[in-house]
Enzyme design. Sequence first.
Site, PDB file in Angstrom:
ATOM      1  N   LYS A   5       0.723  -1.016   0.056  1.00 39.23           N
ATOM      2  CA  LYS A   5       0.006  -0.016   0.041  1.00 39.23           C
ATOM      3  C   LYS A   5       0.809   1.281  -0.039  1.00 39.23           C
ATOM      4  O   LYS A   5       0.373   2.234  -0.491  1.00 39.23           O
ATOM      5  CB  LYS A   5      -1.010  -0.144   1.321  1.00 39.23           C
ATOM      6  CG  LYS A   5      -2.006  -0.962   0.992  1.00 39.23           C
ATOM      7  CD  LYS A   5      -3.038  -1.082  -0.029  1.00 39.23           C
ATOM      8  CE  LYS A   5      -4.010  -2.144   0.024  1.00 39.23           C
ATOM      9  NZ  LYS A   5      -5.036  -1.811  -1.060  1.00 39.23           N
ATOM     10  N   SER A  54      -2.420 -12.584   4.145  1.00 38.64           N
ATOM     11  CA  SER A  54      -3.124 -12.407   2.999  1.00 38.64           C
ATOM     12  C   SER A  54      -1.928 -12.886   1.966  1.00 38.64           C
ATOM     13  O   SER A  54      -2.159 -13.383   0.795  1.00 38.64           O
ATOM     14  CB  SER A  54      -3.336 -11.021   2.421  1.00 38.64           C
ATOM     15  OG  SER A  54      -2.518 -10.190   2.213  1.00 38.64           O
TER      16      SER A  54
HETATM   17  C1  LIG Z   1      -2.487  -7.149   3.719  1.00 38.84           C
HETATM   18  C2  LIG Z   1      -3.358  -6.831   2.471  1.00 38.84           C
HETATM   19  N1  LIG Z   1      -3.316  -7.779   1.543  1.00 38.84           N
HETATM   20  C3  LIG Z   1      -3.847  -7.713   0.262  1.00 38.84           C
HETATM   21  C4  LIG Z   1      -4.748  -6.690   0.189  1.00 38.84           C
HETATM   22  C5  LIG Z   1      -5.423  -6.442  -1.275  1.00 38.84           C
HETATM   23  O1  LIG Z   1      -4.838  -5.634  -2.211  1.00 38.84           O
HETATM   24  P1  LIG Z   1      -5.769  -4.519  -3.303  1.00 38.84           P
HETATM   25  O2  LIG Z   1      -6.393  -3.593  -2.245  1.00 38.84           O
HETATM   26  O3  LIG Z   1      -4.756  -4.074  -3.992  1.00 38.84           O
HETATM   27  O4  LIG Z   1      -6.864  -5.388  -3.948  1.00 38.84           O
HETATM   28  C6  LIG Z   1      -4.812  -5.761   1.053  1.00 38.84           C
HETATM   29  C7  LIG Z   1      -5.801  -4.466   0.777  1.00 38.84           C
HETATM   30  O5  LIG Z   1      -6.337  -3.889   1.437  1.00 38.84           O
HETATM   31  C8  LIG Z   1      -4.250  -5.677   2.130  1.00 38.84           C
HETATM   32  O6  LIG Z   1      -4.253  -5.047   3.014  1.00 38.84           O
END
Ligand SMILES: Cc1ncc(COP(=O)(O)O)c(C=O)c1O
Length: 334
Positions: free
Chosen positions: A57, A275
């Site tokens: 992010k 994630s």
């Molecule tokens: C830890 C984490 N993994 C994956 C994502 C997903 O990414 P994206 O928002 O680009 O779909 C986020 C998004 O909030 C996240 O905070």
Amino acid sequence: MINPTKLVRYLEEMVTNENVLDLIGNTPLVDVSNLSPNPRVRLLAKLENQNPFGSVKDRIAKSMIEQAEKNGKLSPGQRIIEPSSGNTGIALAAIAQIKGYPITILMPDNVSIERRQMLAVFGAEIIVTPGAEGSNGAVKRAEAMAKQHPDWCFLHQYENESNPFAHYETTGPEIWRDCPEVTHFVAGLGTTGTLMGVGKYLKEKNKGIKIIAVEPPIGERVEGLRNLDDGYIPPVFDKWHGRNILDRKRVVRPRESLECTRRLVRECGIFAGISSGASLAGALKVASEVDQSSNDEAVIVFIVCDGGWKYLSTGAYTDDLDLAEAAAEKIIYF
Ligand SMILES: Cc1ncc(COP(=O)(O)O)c(C=O)c1O
């Protein structure tokens, strides 16, 4: 005695960065094919945890703030407001502090303690919203506050096109530069910014590259991720014609995410957030589907979104797996 010619050459070769924001992006790809269930498939992890504020992010926070500055939506000293239970809030708070913008982050009251601590480190004002309402509750409250304060700058990562653009302009080109052999790209789905931006870029380079989203089942939680069928489709997904970009979705359960998060740390030394385990679990499913008896070979790139530090209090790495799974269920993650 210092040799002046050598010193001049040393200074010329030294790379200096104007400030820490220059360190965002250009993250490494690491070969983790030792995890591959299929000898015909190479697995590469893109280590977004190496960004200076700790996650993928950082890219979108920088891009949303800089774009808002360019188009006059954000002026010196103006307050930024954003609902975020985690990484986006942390990256925005860090950049806002460097640039001198006050910032208010709205978050559900049941996010992991480390997230609040990180926001406090970077000087953000935190407003907590009822945990039972989840992150959608925080989004609604932020929308209401932004209406009451039209002089504040609401960046809104779910609908701000600077989010997918950041990935179109940086993450996608980096993957293509470092690994033009890529055949599949796998990432978790939250705002959809990563999948939209990287997916669009890679498909423009080679339309055969498959773009695969990882989602939790409806009603189950994997931090950072959402299921597109749970009642909210992020506007950036429709704005970027997401249905033309995504080839497939793979559903990954919280337990598999935890198991794969542990495999990353134990078998590869990569201390990642949960994630990232979900992305790996999705990548392993895709790898198993590549036909071993044919001549097909695949190179799967998946995203390691953040490091494990913010999840230590959840027991994700060391607790009994059943306990860790139960703890993960209680925490709001996206
Ligand atoms: C830890 C984490 N993994 C994956 C994502 C997903 O990414 P994206 O928002 O680009 O779909 C986020 C998004 O909030 C996240 O905070």
